[in-house]
Enzyme design. Sequence first.
Site, PDB file in Angstrom:
ATOM      1  N   HIS A  39       0.832  -1.205   0.000  1.00 53.20           N
ATOM      2  CA  HIS A  39       0.000   0.000   0.000  1.00 53.20           C
ATOM      3  C   HIS A  39       0.871   1.262   0.000  1.00 53.20           C
ATOM      4  O   HIS A  39       0.625   2.203  -0.767  1.00 53.20           O
ATOM      5  CB  HIS A  39      -0.916   0.009   1.229  1.00 53.20           C
ATOM      6  CG  HIS A  39      -1.533   1.340   1.491  1.00 53.20           C
ATOM      7  ND1 HIS A  39      -2.549   1.868   0.724  1.00 53.20           N
ATOM      8  CD2 HIS A  39      -1.255   2.284   2.434  1.00 53.20           C
ATOM      9  CE1 HIS A  39      -2.878   3.062   1.178  1.00 53.20           C
ATOM     10  NE2 HIS A  39      -2.105   3.348   2.207  1.00 53.20           N
ATOM     11  N   GLU A  46      -6.534   9.343   0.319  1.00 50.46           N
ATOM     12  CA  GLU A  46      -6.634   7.880   0.403  1.00 50.46           C
ATOM     13  C   GLU A  46      -7.707   7.325  -0.535  1.00 50.46           C
ATOM     14  O   GLU A  46      -7.507   6.299  -1.171  1.00 50.46           O
ATOM     15  CB  GLU A  46      -6.949   7.434   1.839  1.00 50.46           C
ATOM     16  CG  GLU A  46      -5.810   7.621   2.827  1.00 50.46           C
ATOM     17  CD  GLU A  46      -4.684   6.583   2.682  1.00 50.46           C
ATOM     18  OE1 GLU A  46      -4.776   5.704   1.814  1.00 50.46           O
ATOM     19  OE2 GLU A  46      -3.704   6.691   3.442  1.00 50.46           O
ATOM     20  N   SER A  71      -3.619   1.141  -4.561  1.00 50.02           N
ATOM     21  CA  SER A  71      -2.830   0.005  -4.062  1.00 50.02           C
ATOM     22  C   SER A  71      -3.682  -1.220  -3.795  1.00 50.02           C
ATOM     23  O   SER A  71      -3.177  -2.219  -3.296  1.00 50.02           O
ATOM     24  CB  SER A  71      -2.106   0.418  -2.777  1.00 50.02           C
ATOM     25  OG  SER A  71      -3.039   0.814  -1.793  1.00 50.02           O
ATOM     26  N   HIS A  73       1.107   5.659  -1.727  1.00 48.23           N
ATOM     27  CA  HIS A  73       1.744   6.929  -1.365  1.00 48.23           C
ATOM     28  C   HIS A  73       3.057   7.163  -2.113  1.00 48.23           C
ATOM     29  O   HIS A  73       3.406   8.305  -2.417  1.00 48.23           O
ATOM     30  CB  HIS A  73       1.943   6.980   0.149  1.00 48.23           C
ATOM     31  CG  HIS A  73       0.649   6.859   0.888  1.00 48.23           C
ATOM     32  ND1 HIS A  73      -0.332   7.826   0.838  1.00 48.23           N
ATOM     33  CD2 HIS A  73       0.135   5.837   1.648  1.00 48.23           C
ATOM     34  CE1 HIS A  73      -1.387   7.437   1.554  1.00 48.23           C
ATOM     35  NE2 HIS A  73      -1.122   6.235   2.044  1.00 48.23           N
TER      36      HIS A  73
HETATM   37 FE   LIG Z   1      -2.426   5.141   3.273  1.00 52.24          FE
END
Ligand SMILES: [Fe+2]
Length: 295
Positions: A157, A203, A222, A162
């Site tokens: 993730h 997010e 992700s 990110h």
């Molecule tokens: Fe996150």
Amino acid sequence: MNTVWKQTPISAEGRLGRPDEHPGRSDQDYLRRRDALAARAAGHRVGAPYAGVDYTEAEHRTWRTVHTALGPAHRAHACREAQDAAEAVDVPAERIPQHAEISPGLRARTGFAFTLAGGVVPNERFLGSMEHGYFHAVQFVRHPAVPLYTPEPDVIHDVFGHGIHLSDPRLAELYRLFGRTANRVRSEEALDILSRIYWFTLEYGLLTESGTPKAFGAALLSSFGEIAAHTVREVRALDIRAAASLPYCISGYQPVLFAARSLAHLEDTLGAFCAEFDEDTGSRLGIPSLPRNRT
Ligand SMILES: [Fe+2]
């Protein structure tokens, strides 16, 4: 990754299950490994160097499975900005990269770097560190039995979500904006409001392209299971007050997602909100106090 995710896992056969049934919650050997890697973050000073991980072949195999699945998923469902940003990150296909391999590229492009996290990071530290170019990332890997879903943020993730964002100067500036804004306030209530807006934008946010919402948020980018699922959920036009009023620690996919008209629209909206944000924003806008969103 400042909160524990409680989404509904999808099995390899596509069956939905309860988050607490996920093997990553009950496999004792897995939990020992996960906890040992998480424990390395105890006492970590933001920005201090830290050791890499000697990942097992099984962990690398999980990475390869996700890497293979996410490529086509990004091409089908990710917004143009995320796809362009992903091309700038040198993510190996065959093995899990160390944070120390990813951070120099981010640093060169946007001034960001990973700093070590072991799981939940308090909002003040998590958001506040972004002003100074640090993003808290974990080293452990999701359970191998359900490689396309994780009940909590993992290294996949953090790199595919990110890491991609933080390779792009415009996207990285949004993280800094949250950091600067978080560092101007002190109360848990104000930080909670910011964390919910962070959640529904960086997010889980969507960007609209030719009338179609496309995945923008790191959690969507992700997650093979999530990135396509946004096409069947309720999508609302970006509304900061509404996003700040929604709890996000839920079992199951996020039932509501917010779509900005474009990246510029998201930048303008967040910029205007954050410019005015202070300890009284919640009461001024009538944003309800919500239960703490951590478990
Ligand atoms: Fe996150």
